[in-house]
Scaffold this active site. Sequence first.
Site, mmCIF file in Angstrom:
data_model
loop_
_atom_site.group_PDB
_atom_site.id
_atom_site.type_symbol
_atom_site.label_atom_id
_atom_site.label_comp_id
_atom_site.label_asym_id
_atom_site.label_seq_id
_atom_site.Cartn_x
_atom_site.Cartn_y
_atom_site.Cartn_z
ATOM 1 N N ASP A 79 11.675 3.979 2.910
ATOM 2 C CA ASP A 79 10.608 2.981 2.740
ATOM 3 C C ASP A 79 10.535 2.295 4.102
ATOM 4 O O ASP A 79 11.350 2.259 4.900
ATOM 5 C CB ASP A 79 10.783 2.125 1.558
ATOM 6 N N LYS A 220 -8.089 -12.283 -1.109
ATOM 7 C CA LYS A 220 -7.478 -11.782 0.490
ATOM 8 C C LYS A 220 -6.944 -10.444 -0.242
ATOM 9 O O LYS A 220 -6.593 -10.274 -1.322
ATOM 10 C CB LYS A 220 -6.343 -12.510 0.653
ATOM 11 N N GLY A 334 3.248 1.972 2.398
ATOM 12 C CA GLY A 334 1.915 1.731 1.902
ATOM 13 C C GLY A 334 1.112 1.155 2.961
ATOM 14 O O GLY A 334 -0.066 0.950 2.727
ATOM 15 N N ARG A 424 0.080 4.690 3.669
ATOM 16 C CA ARG A 424 -0.854 4.468 2.484
ATOM 17 C C ARG A 424 -0.635 5.359 1.165
ATOM 18 O O ARG A 424 -1.395 5.704 0.411
ATOM 19 C CB ARG A 424 -2.467 4.860 2.756
ATOM 20 N N LYS A 430 5.119 8.935 -3.189
ATOM 21 C CA LYS A 430 6.063 9.033 -2.779
ATOM 22 C C LYS A 430 7.264 9.863 -3.504
ATOM 23 O O LYS A 430 7.979 10.537 -3.166
ATOM 24 C CB LYS A 430 7.036 7.381 -2.924
ATOM 25 N N ASN A 455 8.505 -0.951 -6.026
ATOM 26 C CA ASN A 455 7.700 0.291 -5.658
ATOM 27 C C ASN A 455 8.549 1.416 -5.303
ATOM 28 O O ASN A 455 7.720 2.578 -5.225
ATOM 29 C CB ASN A 455 6.552 0.041 -4.822
#
Length: 529
Positions: A79, A220, A334, A424, A430, A455
Site C-alpha cells: 500500500d 470535500k 487509491g 486508484r 488490490k 482497506n
Amino acid sequence: MWSLSVILFLLSRRFVFFLLYNNFIPISLYVTIELVNVGQAFLIASDENLYRKELDVACSVRASNLVQELGMVSNVFSDKTGTLTRNEMKLVKFVLNGVMYDIEEGNGKKQSANAILSKFGTNAKSFSEFCRCLITCHTVVREKSGQYRAESPDELALVEGVGNYGCNLMERGSKEMIVEQFGEKRMYEVLAVNPFNADRKRMSVLIKDTVDNKFFVMCKGADNIMMPLCKLSNEEKASINKSLLELANLGLRTLIIASKQLSAEEANRWLAKFKAATVSTVNRDENIAAAGAELELGMQCVGITAIEDRLQDEVPEVIADLAKAGIILWMLTGDKLETAISIGRSCNLILTDTTLVYLTKITDKAEYAARLREVYQQIETNREPNTALVMDGPSFAYFDDTDPEQRSMLLRVGQGCRSVIACRLTPTQKRELVMLVKKDTVPSATTLAIGDGANDVSMILEGNVGVGIFGKEGRQAANNADFAIGEFKFLRRLLLVHGRWNYVRQSKVFLYSMHKNMVLTLTLFWFRY
Ligand SMILES: [Mg+2]
C-alpha cells in the site's frame, strides 16, 4: 506341505520386520519443524532491530508456520499511504480560482481579519468561503486540552491548516459547533453529516448559520468524484485540471472543496427525506447514501487543497535492496496517477532512466485487451528489466479475469518489470491483483502483501504472507496479518535476514532429520543379515 497357517505366520513376521523400519518415514519431522519454527518466531519477535521505540512495538509473529516463507517471497504488494509514507499529513498549498497559494505558517501572533483577507486581493471572498468550508465540513472533535481528535489524518491536516489563518474549531456539541473565523466567534448548527467512505470518496455536511439563519452544504472529496457534482464551465474545468496536475506532480494529495447555499424550504425538504432514510428498515445504508448524493448536486467549486505526506525513513534504500534481491514490488494505491508516479520516483520504484509503460485511461473491454497485447509485445520484444508498468483502477475494471490469455499476458508484463504502480484501486481490486500473481505464476510465486489500514485487509489476507503495519489508521491491518511491524523499513530485515536464515535453518533441520533416520534404519537393516 506347509499349512496355510504357517504361511500366514511367516508373512506376518515379514510384515513386522518391515514395520520396524517405519522410522525411515520422518513423521517426527513435523513436530521438529514446528518446534524450530516456534524458536525462529521467538528470534524475530525479540529482535531489537525490529523494535520501534516511538510506538513501543516489536515485530509480532502470529503465524509461526510461515517464517520460512519470508525467505521465498518473490512479489511484494505494498500500500502507499501509511505504509511507504508516514501518514503525517500537512496542508501545504491551496488553489483559489486558478491561483496557487502556499500556507503561511502563523508564528502564534494574531492577525486581524482585514490583514489576512487583504493578502488575497480579489480572491478574498473565495478565501473566506474556503476557510468556512474547511472549518465546518469535518468530524474533528476538540478535546478539553485543546488537542484535536480526528478520524483521518487528512481531516486533521485541513483543520490545522486553516488554523494558521485564525480559523479554529472551538467546541463541538452533538448538534452545534462553535468556530472561530478570522478571530470572530460563530455558531453553526450541524443538521446532517454524510460521512466519507471508500465508494463515495467525499463527505458533506448541511449546516445552518445561527446568526443569519442561512443554510449551507459544505463538501470535500476526491477530484474525479467532485468535478461532476460542481457547476463548472469548460474553462473552469480546464483550469482545475491544470492545477490538479501541477499539485500531483509535486507528490501532493489533492481534494476539491465545494459548497452551495440552500433556501430554508429546500433544506427542510431534504432533511425530511434524510430523516426518512435514516429510520428506514430496509436498505438503510443505500437510502442514506442516495439522500446524501441528492444534496451534493450542483455545488460551486470553492478551491483545491494540497496535502503533503512525507516518506518514511529509509524507504528508497529498502526498495532498492528488495529490487536487488530480485523481488518485484507492486505499489497499490487509491491515490491519483500523478501523485503515485511522483511518490514512485522519490522512493526508487522508478529510476531516472526507467521506461514507463501505461495501461491507463481505458474505456472499454476491447480497448483494454488491445492495449494489454501491445504492452505485452513491447515487454517481450525488448526485455530490458528497467521498465515499470503503470496501471489504474478504472481501466483495470475492464480486465477480463476469466480469459486465460489476458491473465497470462498481464502476469508476464508484471513479472517483466522492475516495479508496478497501480493507482486508484479499490480494496477488491488490490486483492484481485494479489490473487492473479499468487495463482497463475508457474512455478507458484510466494506473495507478500503489506499495508496499514482497514482497506488493505482483504489484500493482506489474500497474500501468502500478510504483513501489517502499526499505523495511524487503527489496528485492523496489524490484527489480520501474519506479521505485524512498526515501520516499512523493517521489511528488509524481516525478508532478507530473518527470512533467509529461517529458510536455511529449516532446510538444515530437514536434511538432519532425514539423515538421522537413514542412519538409524540402515543400521538395523545392515546388521539384520
Ligand atoms: Mg494505507
